[in-house]
Design a protein around this motif. Structure first.
Motif, PDB file in Angstrom:
ATOM      1  N   MET A   1       0.817  -1.190   0.000  1.00  0.00           N
ATOM      2  CA  MET A   1       0.000   0.000   0.000  1.00  0.00           C
ATOM      3  C   MET A   1       0.862   1.256   0.000  1.00  0.00           C
ATOM      4  O   MET A   1       0.603   2.187  -0.737  1.00  0.00           O
ATOM      5  CB  MET A   1      -0.933  -0.025   1.209  1.00  0.00           C
ATOM      6  CG  MET A   1      -1.958   1.070   1.177  1.00  0.00           C
ATOM      7  SD  MET A   1      -3.048   0.896  -0.226  1.00  0.00           S
ATOM      8  CE  MET A   1      -4.586   1.221   0.520  1.00  0.00           C
ATOM      9  N   ALA A   2       1.932   1.276   0.805  1.00  0.00           N
ATOM     10  CA  ALA A   2       2.820   2.436   0.855  1.00  0.00           C
ATOM     11  C   ALA A   2       3.505   2.633  -0.495  1.00  0.00           C
ATOM     12  O   ALA A   2       3.687   3.769  -0.936  1.00  0.00           O
ATOM     13  CB  ALA A   2       3.848   2.274   1.967  1.00  0.00           C
ATOM     14  N   THR A   3       3.856   1.529  -1.166  1.00  0.00           N
ATOM     15  CA  THR A   3       4.502   1.619  -2.476  1.00  0.00           C
ATOM     16  C   THR A   3       3.556   2.240  -3.497  1.00  0.00           C
ATOM     17  O   THR A   3       3.974   3.057  -4.318  1.00  0.00           O
ATOM     18  CB  THR A   3       4.967   0.228  -2.951  1.00  0.00           C
ATOM     19  OG1 THR A   3       5.884  -0.303  -1.985  1.00  0.00           O
ATOM     20  CG2 THR A   3       5.646   0.307  -4.304  1.00  0.00           C
ATOM     21  N   GLU A   4       2.277   1.874  -3.440  1.00  0.00           N
ATOM     22  CA  GLU A   4       1.296   2.457  -4.364  1.00  0.00           C
ATOM     23  C   GLU A   4       1.182   3.967  -4.167  1.00  0.00           C
ATOM     24  O   GLU A   4       1.163   4.721  -5.139  1.00  0.00           O
ATOM     25  CB  GLU A   4      -0.073   1.810  -4.170  1.00  0.00           C
ATOM     26  CG  GLU A   4      -0.171   0.411  -4.708  1.00  0.00           C
ATOM     27  CD  GLU A   4      -1.531  -0.201  -4.469  1.00  0.00           C
ATOM     28  OE1 GLU A   4      -2.541   0.532  -4.466  1.00  0.00           O
ATOM     29  OE2 GLU A   4      -1.572  -1.431  -4.296  1.00  0.00           O
ATOM     30  N   ARG A   5       1.116   4.391  -2.930  1.00  0.00           N
ATOM     31  CA  ARG A   5       0.996   5.825  -2.657  1.00  0.00           C
ATOM     32  C   ARG A   5       2.261   6.561  -3.095  1.00  0.00           C
ATOM     33  O   ARG A   5       2.190   7.628  -3.709  1.00  0.00           O
ATOM     34  CB  ARG A   5       0.746   6.074  -1.170  1.00  0.00           C
ATOM     35  CG  ARG A   5       0.625   7.550  -0.890  1.00  0.00           C
ATOM     36  CD  ARG A   5       0.139   7.854   0.479  1.00  0.00           C
ATOM     37  NE  ARG A   5       0.139   9.313   0.641  1.00  0.00           N
ATOM     38  CZ  ARG A   5       0.381   9.908   1.773  1.00  0.00           C
ATOM     39  NH1 ARG A   5       0.613   9.211   2.861  1.00  0.00           N
ATOM     40  NH2 ARG A   5       0.384  11.222   1.837  1.00  0.00           N
ATOM     41  N   LEU A   6       3.420   5.992  -2.796  1.00  0.00           N
ATOM     42  CA  LEU A   6       4.682   6.597  -3.202  1.00  0.00           C
ATOM     43  C   LEU A   6       4.759   6.681  -4.724  1.00  0.00           C
ATOM     44  O   LEU A   6       5.176   7.703  -5.277  1.00  0.00           O
ATOM     45  CB  LEU A   6       5.871   5.798  -2.647  1.00  0.00           C
ATOM     46  CG  LEU A   6       7.260   6.312  -3.004  1.00  0.00           C
ATOM     47  CD1 LEU A   6       7.460   7.756  -2.549  1.00  0.00           C
ATOM     48  CD2 LEU A   6       8.321   5.402  -2.406  1.00  0.00           C
ATOM     49  N   THR A   7       4.357   5.629  -5.395  1.00  0.00           N
ATOM     50  CA  THR A   7       4.341   5.624  -6.863  1.00  0.00           C
ATOM     51  C   THR A   7       3.473   6.750  -7.404  1.00  0.00           C
ATOM     52  O   THR A   7       3.900   7.515  -8.277  1.00  0.00           O
ATOM     53  CB  THR A   7       3.842   4.264  -7.390  1.00  0.00           C
ATOM     54  OG1 THR A   7       4.734   3.240  -6.943  1.00  0.00           O
ATOM     55  CG2 THR A   7       3.758   4.255  -8.907  1.00  0.00           C
ATOM     56  N   GLU A   8       2.275   6.868  -6.882  1.00  0.00           N
ATOM     57  CA  GLU A   8       1.367   7.931  -7.336  1.00  0.00           C
ATOM     58  C   GLU A   8       1.930   9.314  -7.032  1.00  0.00           C
ATOM     59  O   GLU A   8       1.832  10.223  -7.862  1.00  0.00           O
ATOM     60  CB  GLU A   8      -0.018   7.763  -6.696  1.00  0.00           C
ATOM     61  CG  GLU A   8      -0.792   6.584  -7.237  1.00  0.00           C
ATOM     62  CD  GLU A   8      -0.983   6.621  -8.749  1.00  0.00           C
ATOM     63  OE1 GLU A   8      -1.301   7.703  -9.304  1.00  0.00           O
ATOM     64  OE2 GLU A   8      -0.791   5.575  -9.394  1.00  0.00           O
ATOM     65  N   ASP A   9       2.523   9.477  -5.860  1.00  0.00           N
ATOM     66  CA  ASP A   9       3.103  10.773  -5.504  1.00  0.00           C
ATOM     67  C   ASP A   9       4.279  11.123  -6.411  1.00  0.00           C
ATOM     68  O   ASP A   9       4.441  12.286  -6.827  1.00  0.00           O
ATOM     69  CB  ASP A   9       3.542  10.793  -4.033  1.00  0.00           C
ATOM     70  CG  ASP A   9       2.366  10.850  -3.071  1.00  0.00           C
ATOM     71  OD1 ASP A   9       1.219  11.089  -3.522  1.00  0.00           O
ATOM     72  OD2 ASP A   9       2.595  10.654  -1.859  1.00  0.00           O
ATOM     73  N   LEU A  10       5.118  10.138  -6.729  1.00  0.00           N
ATOM     74  CA  LEU A  10       6.240  10.391  -7.626  1.00  0.00           C
ATOM     75  C   LEU A  10       5.755  10.721  -9.039  1.00  0.00           C
ATOM     76  O   LEU A  10       6.322  11.598  -9.709  1.00  0.00           O
ATOM     77  CB  LEU A  10       7.202   9.200  -7.652  1.00  0.00           C
ATOM     78  CG  LEU A  10       8.068   9.028  -6.410  1.00  0.00           C
ATOM     79  CD1 LEU A  10       8.841   7.706  -6.471  1.00  0.00           C
ATOM     80  CD2 LEU A  10       9.019  10.194  -6.233  1.00  0.00           C
ATOM     81  N   LEU A  11       4.712  10.035  -9.497  1.00  0.00           N
ATOM     82  CA  LEU A  11       4.144  10.349 -10.808  1.00  0.00           C
ATOM     83  C   LEU A  11       3.581  11.770 -10.835  1.00  0.00           C
ATOM     84  O   LEU A  11       3.765  12.500 -11.812  1.00  0.00           O
ATOM     85  CB  LEU A  11       3.060   9.336 -11.189  1.00  0.00           C
ATOM     86  CG  LEU A  11       3.569   7.950 -11.550  1.00  0.00           C
ATOM     87  CD1 LEU A  11       2.410   6.971 -11.694  1.00  0.00           C
ATOM     88  CD2 LEU A  11       4.408   7.990 -12.818  1.00  0.00           C
ATOM     89  N   LEU A  12       2.927  12.172  -9.760  1.00  0.00           N
ATOM     90  CA  LEU A  12       2.412  13.532  -9.664  1.00  0.00           C
ATOM     91  C   LEU A  12       3.564  14.541  -9.702  1.00  0.00           C
ATOM     92  O   LEU A  12       3.501  15.550 -10.409  1.00  0.00           O
ATOM     93  CB  LEU A  12       1.586  13.707  -8.391  1.00  0.00           C
ATOM     94  CG  LEU A  12       1.058  15.121  -8.123  1.00  0.00           C
ATOM     95  CD1 LEU A  12       0.173  15.608  -9.272  1.00  0.00           C
ATOM     96  CD2 LEU A  12       0.295  15.152  -6.812  1.00  0.00           C
ATOM     97  N   LEU A  13       4.614  14.253  -8.964  1.00  0.00           N
ATOM     98  CA  LEU A  13       5.773  15.141  -8.946  1.00  0.00           C
ATOM     99  C   LEU A  13       6.388  15.273 -10.335  1.00  0.00           C
ATOM    100  O   LEU A  13       6.728  16.373 -10.771  1.00  0.00           O
ATOM    101  CB  LEU A  13       6.816  14.631  -7.942  1.00  0.00           C
ATOM    102  CG  LEU A  13       8.018  15.513  -7.693  1.00  0.00           C
ATOM    103  CD1 LEU A  13       7.615  16.889  -7.176  1.00  0.00           C
ATOM    104  CD2 LEU A  13       8.956  14.847  -6.701  1.00  0.00           C
ATOM    105  N   THR A  14       6.506  14.164 -11.067  1.00  0.00           N
ATOM    106  CA  THR A  14       7.075  14.238 -12.419  1.00  0.00           C
ATOM    107  C   THR A  14       6.174  15.050 -13.349  1.00  0.00           C
ATOM    108  O   THR A  14       6.674  15.785 -14.202  1.00  0.00           O
ATOM    109  CB  THR A  14       7.329  12.850 -13.038  1.00  0.00           C
ATOM    110  OG1 THR A  14       6.103  12.127 -13.116  1.00  0.00           O
ATOM    111  CG2 THR A  14       8.355  12.069 -12.246  1.00  0.00           C
ATOM    112  N   ARG A  15       4.870  14.941 -13.178  1.00  0.00           N
ATOM    113  CA  ARG A  15       3.953  15.751 -13.997  1.00  0.00           C
ATOM    114  C   ARG A  15       4.120  17.231 -13.691  1.00  0.00           C
ATOM    115  O   ARG A  15       4.067  18.070 -14.587  1.00  0.00           O
ATOM    116  CB  ARG A  15       2.505  15.314 -13.783  1.00  0.00           C
ATOM    117  CG  ARG A  15       2.151  14.039 -14.526  1.00  0.00           C
ATOM    118  CD  ARG A  15       0.653  13.797 -14.568  1.00  0.00           C
ATOM    119  NE  ARG A  15       0.037  13.656 -13.264  1.00  0.00           N
ATOM    120  CZ  ARG A  15      -0.084  12.524 -12.583  1.00  0.00           C
ATOM    121  NH1 ARG A  15       0.382  11.409 -13.101  1.00  0.00           N
ATOM    122  NH2 ARG A  15      -0.670  12.500 -11.404  1.00  0.00           N
TER     123      ARG A  15
END
Length: 147
Positions: A1-15
């Motif tokens: 679950m933490a990996t999913e949130r981190l993944t989404e946050d990193l994708l948001l940051l790259t956008r």
């Protein structure tokens, strides 16, 4: 679950940090110009391979960038099927300006972290980059990190 949130946050940051926020150029155009800036002139096939796109996509992107005066395309005398792509002075200036704007945006964003937090983030990012390189992500080369 933490990996999913981190993944989404990193994708948001790259956008948030993507080149199109700073210019009218697309991400594909940015990475094409950046690659030429770091690697020097290349033919369409080499560009396509380096960017992980088809030669057709590379050709279309290069035609648009040539129209904008950012690159030149030159057919090779010994084999007219081979088209060499080079940055123009305008292209070099534009890619350098966009890269500088991106660096400034990220530098400003990183100021919310104190020095130990920045050092820890640096250590973690280096681990991720090493893992990406080891796994062959995007044919990344170690020298691409610092261009």
């Amino acid at each position: 679950m933490a990996t999913e949130r981190l993944t989404e946050d990193l994708l948001l940051l790259t956008r948030l940090l993507r080149p199109s926020r700073h210019t009218d150029m697309t991400q594909q155009q940015y990475w094409l110009l950046r690659h030429l800036r770091c690697s020097g002139p290349q033919n369409i096939g080499e560009l396509a391979q380096a960017l992980g796109i088809t030669t057709g996509s590379a050709t279309v992107a290069c035609k648009r960038l040539e129209k904008a005066g950012l690159i030149t395309r030159t057919r090779q005398a010994e084999d007219e099927r081979v088209v060499q792509v080079s940055l123009t002075d305008t292209g070099r200036t534009q890619i350098d300006a966009v890269r500088q704007q991106r660096r400034e945006s990220l530098t400003h964003l990183l100021q919310v972290l104190d020095e130990p937090e920045q050092q820890e983030l640096q250590r973690l990012v280096e681990r991720l980059l090493d893992a990406a390189e080891a796994q062959g992500f995007g044919e990344m080369k170690k020298n691409d990190r610092h261009h």
